[in-house]
Motif scaffolding. Structure first.
Motif, mmCIF file in Angstrom:
data_model
loop_
_atom_site.group_PDB
_atom_site.id
_atom_site.type_symbol
_atom_site.label_atom_id
_atom_site.label_comp_id
_atom_site.label_asym_id
_atom_site.label_seq_id
_atom_site.Cartn_x
_atom_site.Cartn_y
_atom_site.Cartn_z
ATOM 1 N N UNK A 357 13.829 25.816 176.294
ATOM 2 C CA UNK A 357 14.772 24.773 176.683
ATOM 3 C C UNK A 357 14.350 24.055 177.960
ATOM 4 N N UNK A 358 14.207 24.797 179.054
ATOM 5 C CA UNK A 358 13.848 24.188 180.325
ATOM 6 C C UNK A 358 12.843 25.073 181.057
ATOM 7 N N UNK A 359 11.825 24.448 181.595
ATOM 8 C CA UNK A 359 10.897 25.183 182.451
ATOM 9 C C UNK A 359 11.470 25.313 183.856
ATOM 10 N N UNK A 360 12.167 24.265 184.322
ATOM 11 C CA UNK A 360 12.737 24.256 185.664
ATOM 12 C C UNK A 360 13.989 23.398 185.659
ATOM 13 N N UNK A 361 15.054 23.954 186.229
ATOM 14 C CA UNK A 361 16.266 23.178 186.469
ATOM 15 C C UNK A 361 16.669 23.346 187.929
ATOM 16 N N UNK A 362 16.964 22.228 188.598
ATOM 17 C CA UNK A 362 17.488 22.255 189.966
ATOM 18 C C UNK A 362 18.402 21.056 190.144
ATOM 19 N N UNK A 363 19.553 21.280 190.769
ATOM 20 C CA UNK A 363 20.447 20.158 191.027
ATOM 21 C C UNK A 363 20.430 19.798 192.515
ATOM 22 N N UNK A 364 19.229 19.631 193.011
ATOM 23 C CA UNK A 364 19.011 19.241 194.398
ATOM 24 C C UNK A 364 17.536 19.320 194.719
ATOM 25 N N UNK A 379 8.799 20.275 170.360
ATOM 26 C CA UNK A 379 9.245 19.610 171.578
ATOM 27 C C UNK A 379 8.781 20.325 172.826
ATOM 28 N N UNK A 380 8.870 19.625 173.934
ATOM 29 C CA UNK A 380 8.458 20.179 175.230
ATOM 30 C C UNK A 380 9.680 20.636 176.007
ATOM 31 N N UNK A 381 9.563 21.712 176.793
ATOM 32 C CA UNK A 381 10.687 22.113 177.639
ATOM 33 C C UNK A 381 10.909 21.082 178.745
ATOM 34 N N UNK A 382 12.160 20.991 179.188
ATOM 35 C CA UNK A 382 12.506 20.041 180.231
ATOM 36 C C UNK A 382 12.116 20.556 181.608
ATOM 37 N N UNK A 383 11.743 19.647 182.476
ATOM 38 C CA UNK A 383 11.768 19.877 183.915
ATOM 39 C C UNK A 383 12.843 18.944 184.423
ATOM 40 N N UNK A 384 13.995 19.507 184.758
ATOM 41 C CA UNK A 384 15.182 18.700 185.035
ATOM 42 C C UNK A 384 15.593 18.843 186.497
ATOM 43 N N UNK A 385 15.436 17.770 187.245
ATOM 44 C CA UNK A 385 15.834 17.721 188.647
ATOM 45 C C UNK A 385 16.915 16.649 188.771
ATOM 46 N N UNK A 386 18.123 17.039 189.154
ATOM 47 C CA UNK A 386 19.205 16.069 189.284
ATOM 48 C C UNK A 386 19.782 16.123 190.698
ATOM 49 N N UNK A 387 20.435 15.050 191.090
ATOM 50 C CA UNK A 387 21.044 14.922 192.409
ATOM 51 C C UNK A 387 20.054 15.253 193.528
ATOM 52 N N UNK A 388 18.815 14.878 193.333
ATOM 53 C CA UNK A 388 17.769 15.110 194.326
ATOM 54 C C UNK A 388 17.236 13.772 194.805
ATOM 55 N N UNK A 389 16.405 13.821 195.816
ATOM 56 C CA UNK A 389 15.804 12.589 196.332
ATOM 57 C C UNK A 389 14.824 12.014 195.319
ATOM 58 N N UNK A 390 14.579 10.726 195.444
ATOM 59 C CA UNK A 390 13.603 10.091 194.563
ATOM 60 C C UNK A 390 12.230 10.737 194.704
ATOM 61 N N UNK A 391 11.915 11.199 195.915
ATOM 62 C CA UNK A 391 10.620 11.821 196.149
ATOM 63 C C UNK A 391 10.504 13.139 195.385
ATOM 64 N N UNK A 392 11.568 13.945 195.392
ATOM 65 C CA UNK A 392 11.534 15.211 194.669
ATOM 66 C C UNK A 392 11.376 14.982 193.177
ATOM 67 N N UNK A 393 12.104 14.012 192.639
ATOM 68 C CA UNK A 393 11.990 13.693 191.211
ATOM 69 C C UNK A 393 10.586 13.199 190.884
ATOM 70 N N UNK A 394 10.054 12.355 191.757
ATOM 71 C CA UNK A 394 8.693 11.848 191.543
ATOM 72 C C UNK A 394 7.673 12.984 191.599
#
Length: 456
Positions: A357-364, A379-394
């Motif tokens: 499902x997900x390789x990494x989940x972080x809400x910050x 399908x590929x597992x998600x790397x899901x970063x939410x409510x984080x800075x644009x730099x962290x998502x990038x």
């Protein structure tokens, strides 16, 4: 002749002086205490508590008699192989020193000595500077409910009462709430090269499944410990409580700080490690490096940690470096950090996460290096970063390799990398350990992602 006579007179005077000094020196030596030689005591299921305990033929029989002995730094207590002790707890309260530790070990041939069903713990350790080596501790099923779940609070090796600088090694622990318990009243202990398996007892099982605790391989509630080179498997509750998550944890950390967890292999557990803090004490500065986690549990997690908004958070400064997971169950996830996973909470670098499902989940915000994410299903597992800075998502997008890691033979548990794997030479320079999972020295230059280093 004059010189000769002079030498002769001087020799006479010097000889007298040397003789006097020698006598004085002998007196000094004689008055200096001589360090006592270490003593070995023996314990056998066929022994006699009326014997001296100083040789295999004069071994004691009971833990009660052995505990009465005054073991001193450097002494040994050895339990006979092919022996079983049932219903009694071995209390180890002796203390050695940093240079002369006390050894609790075994002697003879055959299987390791088996200790089982002690009172609350099979082995209770309150001493310091000890080595406990080559024992088997086990709880047989008890207080079982209809589904076969055992209820109680029992430990295999229980380190408490000030236990410190204790090493448990080359031993086995099974059938308990926790195979090894490092209580709040312990510190700076080492759990090295053990088999920890089938610890499946829960503290409760009833109307509120969220209150159930247990099925831990190792429970860590103290500071400065090292857990390494162990083999953990099937530390799992016998059944789910009203469909709630299946309790199962290789290494649980609660309020623990400065813990080094490295070079362990876990198979069949639902969670490798879950971390939590209390209001009184925050878990912090814990390292996970060069571990392998293999499971087909449907909702497995490799690492679960927490930010400040979680009721058991924040957990500060968790580092996840050079690990390999192979999680094939549906809804499996690698690293999960919820509850406002902000700056200073989590660092994830140089890992291989195979999860469905997900390789990494972080809400910050989290600190990221290169990682590889893959799944065995479609399908590929998600790397899901939410409510984080644009730099962290990038960073997450830029640094994540989504590709088959090309293990040597995952179906047979061989997670070394094949030549040409995208994980070869893909790591950054961040590392703590000097050896890979196989305990080989690391190659110079860029290393590989995951627990192994290939040397291609």
């Amino acid at each position: 002749m004059r010189t000769s006579v002079g030498v002769g007179r001087r020799s006479t005077w010097f000889a007298a002086l040397v003789a006097a000094s020698t006598l004085a020196g002998a007196a000094i030596v004689a008055s200096t205490p001589v360090e006592a030689a270490s003593t070995t005591y023996y314990l056998s299921c066929r022994g006699n508590d009326g014997a001296t305990g100083r040789s295999p033929s004069k071994a004691w029989r009971s833990f009660t008699r052995a505990e009465q002995a005054e073991l001193r730094p450097g002494d040994k207590l050895l339990l006979e192989r092919n022996c079983t002790w049932t219903g009694d707890r071995l209390d180890i309260a002796w203390s050695g020193t940093s240079t002369k530790r006390i050894l609790i070990g075994n002697y003879g041939s055959g299987s390791k000595p088996l200790l089982r069903d002690g009172k609350n713990s099979v082995v209770k350790i309150t001493g310091s500077h000890l080595i406990v080596r080559g024992l088997r501790v086990h709880w047989r099923p008890f207080n079982q409910i209809a589904c076969g779940q055992s209820i109680g609070e029992v430990y295999g090796f229980n380190l408490t009462g000030g236990a410190s600088n204790v090493t448990i090694t080359k031993s086995e622990a099974s059938g308990a709430t926790a195979g090894v318990h490092l209580s709040t009243r312990s510190s700076n202990n080492k759990i090295l090269d053990n088999d920890i398996f089938e610890n499946n007892v829960l503290t409760s099982f009833g109307s509120n499944p969220a209150r159930d605790l247990g099925a831990w391989g190792v429970l860590v509630r103290s500071d400065g410990n090292e857990i390494a080179y162990n083999r953990l498997r099937d530390n799992t509750a016998s059944c789910r409580n009203q469909g709630y998550k299946l309790h199962s944890n290789s290494i649980e950390l609660y309020e623990a700080t400065n813990t080094s967890i490295h070079h362990n292999r876990s198979e069949g557990d639902r969670v490798f490690s879950e971390l939590g803090s209390s209001a009184a004490k925050k878990a912090s500065n814990n390292l996970f490096e060069r571990n392998i986690f293999v499971t087909d549990q449907p909702d497995s997690r490799f690492i679960t940690t927490r930010g400040a908004d979680d009721g058991f958070g924040p957990v500060r400064s968790t580092r996840v470096l050079h690990n390999t997971t192979y999680q094939t169950g549906a809804r499996s996830q690698g690293v999960v950090c919820g509850g406002g996973c902000g700056n200073g909470v989590l660092e994830v670098r140089n890992n291989i996460f195979v999860a469905e499902e997900k390789a990494l989940f972080a809400n910050g915000n989290v600190t990221l290096g290169p990682n590889l994410a893959w799944s065995v299903g479609p399908g590929d597992p998600l790397v899901q970063i939410i409510r984080a800075s644009n730099q962290t998502v990038a960073d997450a997008e830029r640094l994540t390799i989504t590709a088959d890691p090309r293990f040597q033979n995952a179906n047979r548990g061989n997670f070394r990398l094949k030549r040409g794997s995208p994980a070869v030479n893909a790591a950054d320079s961040t590392r703590v350990s000097r050896t890979d999972f196989a305990n080989r020295g690391l190659q110079s230059g860029r290393a590989d992602l995951g627990a192994y280093d290939s040397w291609y």
